[in-house]
Design a protein around this motif. Structure first.
Motif, mmCIF file in Angstrom:
data_model
loop_
_atom_site.group_PDB
_atom_site.id
_atom_site.type_symbol
_atom_site.label_atom_id
_atom_site.label_comp_id
_atom_site.label_asym_id
_atom_site.label_seq_id
_atom_site.Cartn_x
_atom_site.Cartn_y
_atom_site.Cartn_z
ATOM 1 N N LEU A 82 0.829 -1.203 0.000
ATOM 2 C CA LEU A 82 0.000 0.000 0.000
ATOM 3 C C LEU A 82 0.865 1.255 0.000
ATOM 4 O O LEU A 82 0.585 2.234 -0.707
ATOM 5 C CB LEU A 82 -0.929 -0.028 1.216
ATOM 6 C CG LEU A 82 -2.026 1.030 1.258
ATOM 7 C CD1 LEU A 82 -2.940 0.916 0.047
ATOM 8 C CD2 LEU A 82 -2.857 0.870 2.529
ATOM 9 N N LEU A 83 1.942 1.213 0.786
ATOM 10 C CA LEU A 83 2.835 2.362 0.867
ATOM 11 C C LEU A 83 3.455 2.659 -0.510
ATOM 12 O O LEU A 83 3.612 3.812 -0.901
ATOM 13 C CB LEU A 83 3.934 2.101 1.897
ATOM 14 C CG LEU A 83 4.822 3.293 2.247
ATOM 15 C CD1 LEU A 83 4.003 4.427 2.855
ATOM 16 C CD2 LEU A 83 5.929 2.875 3.215
ATOM 17 N N GLU A 84 3.763 1.593 -1.249
ATOM 18 C CA GLU A 84 4.318 1.741 -2.585
ATOM 19 C C GLU A 84 3.316 2.452 -3.514
ATOM 20 O O GLU A 84 3.679 3.365 -4.261
ATOM 21 C CB GLU A 84 4.592 0.338 -3.145
ATOM 22 C CG GLU A 84 5.826 0.203 -3.990
ATOM 23 C CD GLU A 84 6.091 -1.281 -4.241
ATOM 24 O OE1 GLU A 84 5.658 -1.758 -5.293
ATOM 25 O OE2 GLU A 84 6.692 -1.928 -3.354
ATOM 26 N N VAL A 85 2.053 2.026 -3.443
ATOM 27 C CA VAL A 85 1.012 2.650 -4.271
ATOM 28 C C VAL A 85 0.861 4.131 -3.894
ATOM 29 O O VAL A 85 0.757 5.000 -4.765
ATOM 30 C CB VAL A 85 -0.339 1.895 -4.096
ATOM 31 C CG1 VAL A 85 -1.443 2.594 -4.873
ATOM 32 C CG2 VAL A 85 -0.196 0.454 -4.547
ATOM 33 N N VAL A 86 0.861 4.417 -2.574
ATOM 34 C CA VAL A 86 0.743 5.805 -2.122
ATOM 35 C C VAL A 86 1.937 6.614 -2.635
ATOM 36 O O VAL A 86 1.773 7.719 -3.165
ATOM 37 C CB VAL A 86 0.645 5.879 -0.577
ATOM 38 C CG1 VAL A 86 0.824 7.306 -0.075
ATOM 39 C CG2 VAL A 86 -0.695 5.325 -0.097
#
Lengths: 156, 336
Positions: free
Chosen positions: A144-148
């Motif tokens: 999720l952090l990567e997508v953000v």
């Protein structure tokens, strides 16, 4: 990203011009309060998770929906998903929250809400974005952090 | 009374937000935990609090809460990594000698029953687990309760009975008891309009206080079957009713509330960086309609959100708080 786009043909809006630097801002003796335009500048270039466009170009964020009270350390941002059933609404709100978390001084309390009436699950999305424990847990999720972070990477 | 909160000491060392603090039963140690995945144990040297031990490598992610066993020999920690660690000092140093697994994702809270026989845990998977403490430091799952419809934020045991309370993102508080070898929910406390973050029993266990994202705290009173007030109960179970709502005091979410185990004062901590203390107005002699007043407020108690607050278990008026600003502070309530 998704192979079929949720909103295949979004309306694209005109962007604001770059902010003019005023003489007082270069004067070291004048206290430079954080204002609406400054907060808007921090979030206008966030990428939409679905389109190669910014949140400003899609009118998801607007300067008139940013509220800043520097004296009371308060920032409120309302954002408008492009369609009322947008499944990306929470992700967009999370990207705005992370960007402000990383850029604003820690003294600021930040509220992020969907523009009233703009989304079918407005209350549920607002509740999730306001829950700092769930936001903290989400940001420990590497995927999720990567997508953000992709949303927050400025394209050139 | 009207009081002041005097800062006794600021404890620094955590490298990320501090989520929770917990005194051991004798009050000689304060455990703290947070986003840096460590637990710190603070004890007194002379008249100063110092960090005695840092417990590392028990968890892979944020440690959300810690709780001591009633005999003070064990410390349980709940983590976003979906596990609970039980630490003991059998070897001389605190070590994690048991790990409780079963939750699907983030564990938010852990609590030891007053008898030491049970541990309760809860988390984002909406469940509450009750673990039976066996001999030889074994822990066996006694029940998995799915009464809540959302993320469960906190579990707290009654001060002397085997009654468990939990609160949730679904805006309710629930109470459980053991029933023919299984556990069941016997009461749901409705009233809050947003996430209930924390709950705390008073020292006699006939009242409960809850705090919420709706910026209010509520006082709930227990009514036993056959009560004089005529409150309808179900079978042999007591019925809990909201008898007081304190609104208009807090400016943002209230993340923690604690009813002192040694005197009748309630402390709250929240997103407005303040610490507040409330006390019942004893001139009103009706237990069914009590009135509580704010007797102390410390503005800017921390420079960011205050996440946790705990009264000292022995010394009246001594209080610990912890915050997103990475610090823990010890306070003393004094009369002004």
């Amino acid at each position: 990203m998704a192979t079929t786009l949720e909103n295949a043909n979004p309306t694209i809006f005109l962007q604001k011009t770059e902010r003019e630097v005023l003489p007082d801002e270069e004067n070291e003796d004048v206290v430079d309060k954080i204002d609406e335009r400054e907060v808007f500048d921090l979030i206008r270039s966030i990428n939409d998770p679905e389109h190669p466009l910014t949140l400003e170009q899609l009118n998801v964020v607007e300067q008139s929906l940013v509220e800043v009270d520097d004296a009371n350390n308060y920032v409120k941002v309302q954002f408008t998903p492009t369609i009322p059933h947008c499944s990306m609404a929470t992700l967009i709100g999370l990207a705005i929250r992370v960007q402000l978390l990383r850029s604003l001084p820690e003294r600021f309390k930040v509220d992020i809400n969907i523009t009233p009436g703009a989304h079918a699950s407005e209350d549920a999305v607002n509740k999730q974005l306001a829950d700092k424990e769930r936001v903290a847990a989400a940001l420990e999720n590497t995927h999720l952090l990567e997508v953000v972070n992709q949303c927050l990477t400025v394209r050139h | 009374m009207s009081g002041n909160l005097e800062l006794v000491q600021t404890l620094e060392g955590h490298e990320d937000r501090v989520w929770s603090v917990c005194w051991n039963p004798s009050g000689t140690l304060l455990a703290s935990c947070g986003g840096d995945k460590t637990i710190r144990l603070w004890g007194k040297e002379g008249d100063k609090w110092v960090c005695k031990t840092v417990l590392e490598d028990g968890h892979q992610r944020t440690i959300r809460s810690v709780d001591w066993s009633p005999n003070g020999m064990y410390l349980a920690s709940a983590s976003f990594d979906a596990t609970i660690c039980i630490w003991d000092k059998n070897s001389g140093e605190f070590e994690c000698n048991a790990t409780l697994e079963g939750h699907e994702n983030e564990v938010k809270s852990v609590a030891w029953s007053s008898s030491g026989s049970f541990i309760a845990t809860c988390g984002r998977d909406k469940s509450v687990w009750i673990w039976e403490v066996q001999e030889d430091d074994e822990y066996e799952c006694a029940s998995v309760l799915h009464s809540h419809s959302q993320d469960v934020k906190r579990v707290v045991w009654h001060p002397d009975k085997e009654i468990l309370a939990s609160c949730s993102y679904d805006d309710t508080v629930k109470l459980y008891k053991e029933d023919d070898d299984d556990w069941s929910c016997f009461d749901t406390l409705d009233g809050h309009e947003a996430t209930v973050w924390a709950i705390s029993f008073n020292h006699t266990g006939d009242r409960l206080v809850s705090c919420s994202d709706d910026k209010t705290i509520r006082i709930w009173q227990s009514y036993e079957p056959g009560n004089q007030e005529g409150v309808v109960t179900n079978g042999s179970d007591p019925k809990w009713k909201s008898v007081c709502v304190l609104s208009g005091y807090h400016d943002r979410t209230i993340y923690d509330v604690h009813w002192s185990p040694v005197e009748d004062v309630i402390a709250t901590a929240g997103g407005d960086d303040c610490l507040r203390v409330f006390q019942q107005d004893v001139t009103i002699d009706d237990k069914n309609k009590p009135s509580f007043q704010q007797v102390a407020i410390q503005r800017e108690a921390h420079s960011q959100d205050v996440n946790g607050v705990k009264w000292h278990p022995k010394e009246p008026g001594l209080l610990a708080s912890c915050s997103d600003d990475c610090t823990i502070k010890i306070w003393r309530l004094t009369e002004s």
